[in-house]
Scaffold this active site. Sequence first.
Site, PDB file in Angstrom:
ATOM      1  N   SER A  25       0.689  -7.932   1.262  1.00  0.00           N
ATOM      2  CA  SER A  25      -0.279  -6.952   1.748  1.00  0.00           C
ATOM      3  C   SER A  25      -1.186  -6.497   0.605  1.00  0.00           C
ATOM      4  CB  SER A  25       0.454  -5.788   2.411  1.00  0.00           C
ATOM      5  OG  SER A  25      -0.436  -5.037   3.192  1.00  0.00           O
ATOM      6  N   GLN A  26      -1.186  -5.206   0.231  1.00  0.00           N
ATOM      7  CA  GLN A  26      -1.950  -4.810  -0.957  1.00  0.00           C
ATOM      8  C   GLN A  26      -1.532  -5.652  -2.155  1.00  0.00           C
ATOM      9  OE1 GLN A  26      -2.838  -0.553  -2.872  1.00  0.00           O
ATOM     10  NE2 GLN A  26      -0.772  -1.238  -3.369  1.00  0.00           N
ATOM     11  N   ASP A  66      -0.903 -10.673  13.261  1.00  0.00           N
ATOM     12  CA  ASP A  66      -1.031  -9.547  12.341  1.00  0.00           C
ATOM     13  C   ASP A  66      -2.187  -8.640  12.768  1.00  0.00           C
ATOM     14  OD1 ASP A  66      -1.247  -7.804  10.181  1.00  0.00           O
ATOM     15  OD2 ASP A  66      -0.843  -9.349   8.690  1.00  0.00           O
ATOM     16  N   HIS A  70       2.525  -8.178  10.756  1.00  0.00           N
ATOM     17  CA  HIS A  70       2.608  -7.614   9.409  1.00  0.00           C
ATOM     18  C   HIS A  70       4.006  -7.027   9.240  1.00  0.00           C
ATOM     19  CE1 HIS A  70      -0.111  -6.794   6.032  1.00  0.00           C
ATOM     20  NE2 HIS A  70       0.598  -5.705   5.804  1.00  0.00           N
ATOM     21  N   TYR A  76       0.818  -1.209   0.000  1.00  0.00           N
ATOM     22  CA  TYR A  76       0.000   0.000   0.000  1.00  0.00           C
ATOM     23  C   TYR A  76       0.854   1.262   0.000  1.00  0.00           C
ATOM     24  CZ  TYR A  76      -4.503   2.323   1.118  1.00  0.00           C
ATOM     25  OH  TYR A  76      -5.662   3.054   1.088  1.00  0.00           O
TER      26      TYR A  76
END
Length: 320
Positions: free
Chosen positions: A183-184, A273, A302, A91
Amino acid sequence: MHVDLSLEELKVYQGKNPKPDDFSSFWKSGLEELDIISTNYELVEEDISTKYAKCYHLYFNGVGGARVHAKLVKPIKEIATGQGIVMFHGYSVDSGDWLDKLAYAQAGITVLALDCRGQGGLSEDTLVTTGGTLRGHIIRGLSDTDPQNLYYRHVFLDAVQAVRILKRIDGVDPNRIGTYGQSQGGALAVASAALEPSVKHVYAVYPFLSDYKRAWEMDVQNSAYEELAYYFRVFDPTHKEEEAVFSRLGYIDIQHLSERIEGSVDWVIGMRDHICPPSTQFAAYNKIKSKKNMTFYYEFGHEHLPNHADDAFKKFLTIL
């Protein structure tokens, strides 16, 4: 100590965010829009190229007329295996340095690394929509009455187009394509494989953009989903539109796409996370119908997960 549901509960969890009734037709329309856009691209060579690979800036026209950028690292013909990977970044940042892509190219794998529009890279964002964009991209287009103006609809379609372009690159076998991200980036690896089911293997690391309502119910202001709290605080403090908001987010929820994946999937998760909580990830993972495997990092959140990049490299070498 659990940061979320117990592992037994997670293994059967099916998500909370609603799926819009017209979800299938929504994405059918998106793919039809993409079908009429040319997969032509422009290459600009980068001077970091080596004796075994060439590095290029690749530009293509995405939905809405945006000029979208990606890095292309192409092994020389003598070592190319026909395998190809589309990489997606986390992100707000960009496609990263050339070095990790060159490692794949040295093994004969062609890599295309997308810059998400309007984030830290070179891709344009041409989306015109109503409403605010306070503190994030999830809510971009959320106040618009037309869900086709959601920011992530455009990004998901860019991700599909990146896969389609990689399939056209000289020396790439269109039946030996993988997707990879964290992630993203993990979410886009999932979404692109769901919407372009020719993808043979997905390697997704703690994916974002899943089960928004569950994320909101948790410690949302300390997670990647914090912009949802800001959205309600500023635009809907008494939650009069709560049902409509989460229904609209359902269009860009990867848990509703993951069942479409036909290739194999490796999913990597940190069980502590707080940024992309485990339950939001299991909501998508549990719906995958193809061959799949989840690797657990029990004491990790994360963050950097040791050895996973090496594992991804080996998996792509052997599976694609």
